[in-house]
Each structure stands twice: as structure tokens, then as C-alpha cells.
Design a protein around this motif. Structure first.
Motif, PDB file in Angstrom:
ATOM      1  N   GLU A 113       3.249   4.644  -6.602  1.00  0.00           N
ATOM      2  CA  GLU A 113       2.534   5.877  -6.953  1.00  0.00           C
ATOM      3  C   GLU A 113       3.132   7.081  -6.226  1.00  0.00           C
ATOM      4  O   GLU A 113       3.268   8.170  -6.803  1.00  0.00           O
ATOM      5  CB  GLU A 113       1.049   5.739  -6.610  1.00  0.00           C
ATOM      6  CG  GLU A 113       0.248   4.880  -7.567  1.00  0.00           C
ATOM      7  CD  GLU A 113       0.600   3.393  -7.457  1.00  0.00           C
ATOM      8  OE1 GLU A 113       0.487   2.680  -8.473  1.00  0.00           O
ATOM      9  OE2 GLU A 113       0.989   2.955  -6.343  1.00  0.00           O
ATOM     10  N   GLN A 114       3.496   6.908  -4.967  1.00  0.00           N
ATOM     11  CA  GLN A 114       4.121   7.998  -4.219  1.00  0.00           C
ATOM     12  C   GLN A 114       5.485   8.349  -4.803  1.00  0.00           C
ATOM     13  O   GLN A 114       5.855   9.522  -4.880  1.00  0.00           O
ATOM     14  CB  GLN A 114       4.250   7.600  -2.745  1.00  0.00           C
ATOM     15  CG  GLN A 114       2.911   7.493  -2.038  1.00  0.00           C
ATOM     16  CD  GLN A 114       3.009   6.832  -0.672  1.00  0.00           C
ATOM     17  OE1 GLN A 114       4.036   6.244  -0.330  1.00  0.00           O
ATOM     18  NE2 GLN A 114       1.951   6.916   0.112  1.00  0.00           N
ATOM     19  N   MET A 127       3.556  13.440   2.846  1.00  0.00           N
ATOM     20  CA  MET A 127       3.592  12.064   2.364  1.00  0.00           C
ATOM     21  C   MET A 127       4.791  11.315   2.944  1.00  0.00           C
ATOM     22  O   MET A 127       4.648  10.228   3.508  1.00  0.00           O
ATOM     23  CB  MET A 127       3.654  12.059   0.835  1.00  0.00           C
ATOM     24  CG  MET A 127       3.692  10.700   0.181  1.00  0.00           C
ATOM     25  SD  MET A 127       3.556  10.854  -1.635  1.00  0.00           S
ATOM     26  CE  MET A 127       5.154  11.604  -2.036  1.00  0.00           C
ATOM     27  N   GLU A 181      -3.672   9.455  -5.498  1.00  0.00           N
ATOM     28  CA  GLU A 181      -2.719   9.545  -4.388  1.00  0.00           C
ATOM     29  C   GLU A 181      -2.294  10.996  -4.156  1.00  0.00           C
ATOM     30  O   GLU A 181      -2.225  11.461  -3.012  1.00  0.00           O
ATOM     31  CB  GLU A 181      -1.491   8.681  -4.693  1.00  0.00           C
ATOM     32  CG  GLU A 181      -0.491   8.564  -3.554  1.00  0.00           C
ATOM     33  CD  GLU A 181      -0.986   7.709  -2.400  1.00  0.00           C
ATOM     34  OE1 GLU A 181      -0.380   7.793  -1.313  1.00  0.00           O
ATOM     35  OE2 GLU A 181      -1.974   6.969  -2.575  1.00  0.00           O
ATOM     36  N   THR A 226      -2.002   7.309  -9.351  1.00  0.00           N
ATOM     37  CA  THR A 226      -1.101   8.342  -8.841  1.00  0.00           C
ATOM     38  C   THR A 226      -1.834   9.665  -8.671  1.00  0.00           C
ATOM     39  O   THR A 226      -1.570  10.415  -7.721  1.00  0.00           O
ATOM     40  CB  THR A 226       0.107   8.515  -9.786  1.00  0.00           C
ATOM     41  OG1 THR A 226       0.775   7.258  -9.933  1.00  0.00           O
ATOM     42  CG2 THR A 226       1.093   9.529  -9.229  1.00  0.00           C
ATOM     43  N   THR A 263       5.291   4.006  -1.784  1.00  0.00           N
ATOM     44  CA  THR A 263       4.661   3.122  -2.771  1.00  0.00           C
ATOM     45  C   THR A 263       5.075   3.571  -4.174  1.00  0.00           C
ATOM     46  O   THR A 263       5.578   4.694  -4.352  1.00  0.00           O
ATOM     47  CB  THR A 263       3.137   3.187  -2.657  1.00  0.00           C
ATOM     48  OG1 THR A 263       2.696   4.503  -3.055  1.00  0.00           O
ATOM     49  CG2 THR A 263       2.673   2.912  -1.235  1.00  0.00           C
ATOM     50  N   LYS A 276      -4.938  12.964  -2.419  1.00  0.00           N
ATOM     51  CA  LYS A 276      -5.055  12.611  -0.995  1.00  0.00           C
ATOM     52  C   LYS A 276      -4.115  13.459  -0.141  1.00  0.00           C
ATOM     53  O   LYS A 276      -4.525  13.998   0.894  1.00  0.00           O
ATOM     54  CB  LYS A 276      -4.749  11.122  -0.804  1.00  0.00           C
ATOM     55  CG  LYS A 276      -4.816  10.664   0.650  1.00  0.00           C
ATOM     56  CD  LYS A 276      -4.545   9.173   0.784  1.00  0.00           C
ATOM     57  CE  LYS A 276      -3.081   8.862   0.621  1.00  0.00           C
ATOM     58  NZ  LYS A 276      -2.784   7.422   0.895  1.00  0.00           N
ATOM     59  N   TRP A 277      -2.879  13.600  -0.575  1.00  0.00           N
ATOM     60  CA  TRP A 277      -1.905  14.335   0.236  1.00  0.00           C
ATOM     61  C   TRP A 277      -2.124  15.843   0.148  1.00  0.00           C
ATOM     62  O   TRP A 277      -1.911  16.560   1.138  1.00  0.00           O
ATOM     63  CB  TRP A 277      -0.488  13.968  -0.185  1.00  0.00           C
ATOM     64  CG  TRP A 277      -0.205  12.514   0.062  1.00  0.00           C
ATOM     65  CD1 TRP A 277      -0.057  11.523  -0.857  1.00  0.00           C
ATOM     66  CD2 TRP A 277      -0.092  11.878   1.340  1.00  0.00           C
ATOM     67  NE1 TRP A 277       0.149  10.309  -0.260  1.00  0.00           N
ATOM     68  CE2 TRP A 277       0.133  10.502   1.102  1.00  0.00           C
ATOM     69  CE3 TRP A 277      -0.159  12.325   2.651  1.00  0.00           C
ATOM     70  CZ2 TRP A 277       0.302   9.577   2.126  1.00  0.00           C
ATOM     71  CZ3 TRP A 277       0.000  11.408   3.686  1.00  0.00           C
ATOM     72  CH2 TRP A 277       0.231  10.055   3.424  1.00  0.00           C
TER      73      TRP A 277
END
Length: 574
Positions: free
Chosen positions: A189-190, A266, A135, A132, A187, A138-139
């Protein structure tokens, strides 16, 4: 297969009472929809016969959320009638209080009213906290920011807290949702990122509410506005108060850039197919009255942060001027007497409740061929309009407003999405986040401008006027952009008292029923073409309706002419 008639009542995670009825075909696609407010208020009638200078204190009770913006519009309508221009300090203070409302309102809306249409809480419990963090990075990287509170231990603690609720058989604030619906696309994690930020925003909103109270006196229902300016002289003279405001603003700005924007990137990416398809697009006509004065000229001559204008049929190459004389309200399908389109100055608010229609299988359905809502149907030049953050961003973008176009273009470029995705549920949600970043940034300029102006010795907060000489017979309007969209207050004054008063609020424009030509309102039209994964869990319908941030009303009080309370009602939802 026969068509299905869905009833969602009440719509929760909104302000007020809203009912949506939708017709879906054999493929579970919405082919028709009806929006109904099931409560009556009548604040306009209460204001008749009163001193116009007192109207703001009552008009703010129109809403329990946007109290300050109704207060300001009412005050400004009277200032317009009296031809009063307020001092610079008053303009800046009003902008800061209204801006604080924007920031608070938008963050609360996305996380606490709208996020659970995108985020599946139960799936978040399956996420790997370490993955997470990656993730989240990343965003955040998309917008060049550090990820908000992205820590493996933090995410694990969030899971632990919510898991305890699940094991105890109660999800508390996360109960009774459509968990597991195929309409969710994030997902695990999202989902965990969204859940973590949801909890963080609960703490942040308390501070943002405090920011409104620093110059407003209290929140909700601030007390520092008066016809002619503001009364918070001691607060603007005190550097510590201005510094406190700025410190809270910085935290709100940081959360907006590091959490809010990243989460919308996201969600927008994961739901990009729906955005590109235009799901939730609605009427396609967008209107902004313009808002937040940037100079000290009267409202109708001043430059503004949000430009005034109308974009029709999703055409970003043309912007039409707004002429408030072309605004009317139709009551053909609303529970009021008459059906003539009237300008707000001449508006009538006389209830004519005709009840529901047919009853089948113990369900009472709306009488959609006749009257079916307490909301009137506003028209601009005989056309339906959508108002709100999306309308402001579209009008600003199409007007080539340098500031707005910069923020909108930056978001679309970072998200790698074309401009036409704005015309969707995703676009409406993204516009609110874009606007939040813009607002947080511009407020930093305003608070510094206020501090500098006071430091130079300007302590003026009120313009003196002679009420007895100006208030015999007059009329005025207060037009501004509230967080949810174009808000107007119209007042007619005769012999120093209010003769007529009308308020056309953002959710009047958006949540209205059909008009006299049978044309759908913004909520209704936005649902057409929406595919529902499971008719028993109409998540997709809620997602689009929530994207408007419905604000229907906050309470109903029934009194007789002597002020005697006739009844108190308590509803216990099953």
C-alpha cells in the motif's frame, strides 16, 4: 571469503556522468568507495577574454538543470566586482526565480530521481486500493494535512495503467530497476502511494517549470538577468503575470504539504533504523554560504533566508563563520595538471587525463592510487565539507535561526525522531522536503511583497553603472545556495576582459575524489558502512548517492580554437 569490487557505471537518474566503485567485505558491507566523474567540460576556459557582462549567458551552460542559478551567480560575481547593488524589485524577482527552481528541482528529485530507491513498483501492483486510502490518511494526519489525491478509484487506475505495461513485457520508465530487492522496506500500500504521487508529480513539474519562465523569459536558460538587475519590467507591471505565478506556486505548495512531506514521513519511519544508525552520514562537516537576500543591502551585508556557517563533526552546539578566502581546490586525484591547493581566483583548469588503471575480466577499474576523476577536490580551511539542503538545515538549526529551526523541529516532532537522524541518507532526503515546505511558504510572502511594491509605483529593475570606469581591473565573487548546495563563481577582470574564471559547484564539493591527504569526498565517505543486501543489485549504494541529487554536467562539446567541431558521439546503452 574475498572482498568484492563493485562497479556501478553509469549511475542513472542523475544529471551528468558518474561512476561509483565500492569494495565490500564478506558481510556485503562497504569498506571503501571511489567517486569518479568521467567527462570533462572546461567552461571556465571558454570564458577567458570575454566581456564580463556576457559571462552569465555562457556560465549558465555549466548545467542543464540549474541553469538560472549559474546565470545569477555569474552576474552577481560581476556586480560584486563593479560594486553594484540591485533594486528591490530585481532582488525579489531573482529570489522568486531561484525559489521556483528549488521547488521544481526538489520535487523532481524526490519523485523521479530518488523515489525508486525507496518504492518497489511491482509490489505496488499487489496493494489493496481501499487499504491504500487508509494508509495515505495515516501519514497525512502526522502533519495535519489532507492526503493528496487519496482515492480508491485513483489508486485502482494507477495499478491498471502500470499493470498494462507489465503484461506487455515493458515497464517503460520503470524498467531495469532492482525490483524485489530485500533493500525495499515499504508495504504494498505504501508503494502504491509513492507510485501514484510519482505520476502526479510528472504533471506538476511542467507547471513549476512554467513558473520559472514567467519572470525568466524561458526555461531552461532564462534570459532576464543582467548586471545591475533584471529586464522583465513588463511582467512585474502586469498583475495577471504575478497572479499566474502565485496560482502555480499555490499548487506546488499544496502538493509539497499533502504529498511530498507525507511520503518522506512514511519513508523515514520505515527506514528509521538506518537513520538512527547513521547510514549514509558521510564526512560530518556541513557548510552553507547563506542565500536568498531578505533586504536591499549588498549580498555580504544583507540578512538571508539561509544563514551562512559551518558545522563540524556533527556538533550542533557550534557554528563557525565562512571565510571564502579559505576555499581551495586540490587536484591530486583529479585529471588536471598540478597538485597545489589553489584559491579559485588563482585556479587552473588544465586537463591531464591519465586514463584508467588495471583491467580484469574485461572490466577497466579506476586508477585510485593516482588520478581518477574530472572533479577537483575542494577544501575549506583544509577540511572536507558536505553541502546541500542537509547542510543548510543543519547550519540553520545549529544557528538557532527562528524560521529554519521551526520547520526542522516540526518535522522531527511529527516523525517522532531525534535530531541525530539528520546525519544519514534518510536525514539528507528529509532535509530536502523540509526545505521545500519552507521555500513554498516564504515565496508566498515574496510574491505578495513584489505585487505591493509595484502597486506603490516602484518599477525600478536596474541600477545604472558606468562600465568603462569600473571594469578595467577588478575581481568579484558570487556566492549563493543553489538547490544542491553551496555554489561559487569567481571572476578576475583585467583591461575590461575576463582574465580568469572559476566555478566551484555543489557537486564539486560532494562528488569529489580523495584529496592530497587521502581523505574521502562526501559521496565516498557516505557509503562506508553501508550493507548491501545483494551485490548484484546495489540498491543501498544508489539510495545514498541519489540522496545528494548528483548534478555532474549536461554535455560535452569538443571544438578546436577556430570553432570547428571535431566530433559528435552517441552512446547507446545496452
Amino acid at each position: 571469503m574475498a572482498k568484492k569490487h563493485l562497479v556501478i557505471d553509469p549511475i542513472t537518474r542523475i544529471e551528468g556522468h558518474l561512476r561509483i566503485e565500492a569494495i565490500i567485505d564478506e558481510n556485503n558491507v562497504v569498506t571503501d568507495a571511489y567517486s569518479s566523474s568521467t567527462m570533462f567540460r572546461g567552461i571556465e576556459e571558454i570564458l577567458k577574454g570575454r566581456d564580463p557582462r556576457d559571462c552569465g549567458l555562457l556560465a549558465m551552460r555549466i548545467c542543464g538543470v540549474c541553469t538560472g542559478t549559474h546565470y545569477q551567480r555569474s552576474i552577481e560575481a560581476v556586480e560584486h566586482a563593479f560594486n553594484v547593488t540591485i533594486p528591490k524589485n530585481a532582488r525579489l524577482v531573482r529570489n522568486l526565480i531561484q525559489g521556483a527552481l528549488y521547488l521544481h528541482d526538489h520535487i523532481v528529485h524526490f519523485y523521479h530521481l530518488h523515489a525508486l530507491d525507496w518504492v518497489d513498483i511491482t509490489e505496488a501492483l499487489k496493494a489493496d486500493p481501499k487499504a491504500t486510502v487508509v494508509e495515505a490518511q495515516k501519514w497525512a494526519k502526522i502533519s495535519g494535512q489532507r492526503p493528496w489525491n487519496a482515492n480508491e478509484d485513483v489508486y485502482a487506475q494507477v495499478q491498471e495503467r502500470v499493470t498494462k505495461y507489465v503484461k506487455q513485457g515493458r515497464l517503460g520508465i520503470f524498467g531495469n530497476a532492482y525490483w524485489g530487492s530485500k533493500g525495499f522496506k515499504l508495504t504494498p500500500e505504501q508503494n502504491l502511494i509513492g507510485l501514484s504521487h510519482y505520476l502526479d508529480a510528472l504533471e506538476l513539474q511542467r507547471d513549476l517549470a512554467k513558473m520559472m519562465a514567467i519572470f525568466g523569459g524561458k526555461n531552461p536558460h532564462p534570459q532576464s538577468f543582467v548586471v545591475g538587475g533584471v529586464t522583465c519590467v513588463q511582467d512585474i507591471k502586469n498583475p495577471a503575470r504575478i497572479a499566474e505565478f502565485k496560482q502555480i506556486l499555490k499548487r506546488g505548495q499544496k502538493f509539497t504539504k499533502e504529498a511530498y512531506l507525507s511520503d518522506v514521513y512514511m519513508a523515514g519511519t520505515m527506514y528509521a533504523d538506518e537513520a538512527l544508525e547513521g547510514i549514509g552520514g558521510g564526512v560530518g562537516n556541513y557548510m552553507s554560504y547563506g542565500g536568498f537576500r531578505l533586504d536591499d543591502l549588498p549580498f555580504y551585508n544583507s540578512s538571508k533566508l539561509f544563514p551562512s556557517g559551518i558545522v563540524k563533526n556533527r556538533d550542533l552546539t557550534k557554528v563557525f563563520e565562512v571565510d571564502e578566502t579559505k576555499i581551495t581546490e586540490d587536484v591530486t586525484h583529479a585529471w588536471y595538471e598540478g597538485n597545489t591547493n589553489l584559491h579559485p581566483y588563482d585556479g587552473v583548469t588544465k586537463p591531464n587525463y591519465t586514463g584508467f588503471g588495471k583491467k580484469e575480466d574485461n572490466i577497466a577499474y579506476l586508477d585510485t592510487k593516482n588520478k581518477y576523476s574530472w572533479i577537483k577536490s575542494p577544501l575549506y580551511d583544509d577540511e572536507r565539507m558536505e553541502v546541500g539542503p542537509l547542510a543548510r538545515m543543519i547550519v540553520g538549526y545549529a544557528s538557532n535561526d527562528e524560521r529554519i529551526k521551526k520547520y526542522v523541529t516540526n518535522f522531527l516532532t511529527n516523525a517522532n525522531l531525534p535530531a541525530n537522524v539528520l546525519f544519514s541518507t534518510v536525514g539528507r532526503t528529509a532535509a530536502r522536503a523540509i526545505e521545500s515546505e519552507l521555500m513554498a511558504d516564504i515565496m508566498m510572502e515574496w510574491v505578495d511583497e513584489l505585487a505591493l511594491n509595484v502597486a506603490h509605483g516602484d518599477l525600478s529593475t536596474w541600477t545604472e553603472f558606468d562600465f568603462n570606469n569600473v571594469a578595467k581591473d577588478a575581481k568579484g565573487i558570487g556566492l549563493e545556495e543553489a538547490p544542491r548546495g553551496a555554489l561559487g563563481h569567481w571572476v578576475k577582470i583585467k583591461d575590461g576582459k575576463v582574465e580568469n574564471y572559476q566555478a566551484v559547484v555543489p557537486s564539486t564539493w560532494n562528488a569529489a575524489p580523495r584529496d592530497y591527504k587521502g581523505r574521502l569526498g562526501a559521496y565516498e565517505s557516505s557509503l562506508i558502512g553501508t550493507k548491501v543486501a545483494n551485490p548484484d543489485q546495489p540498491l543501498e549504494i544508489l539510495r545514498t548517492i541519489h540522496s545528494f541529487d548528483p548534478c555532474i554536467a549536461c554535455a560535452v562539446h569538443i571544438i578546436d580554437t577556430n570553432g570547428k567541431e571535431l566530433g559528435v558521439y552517441k552512446v547507446n546503452p545496452i
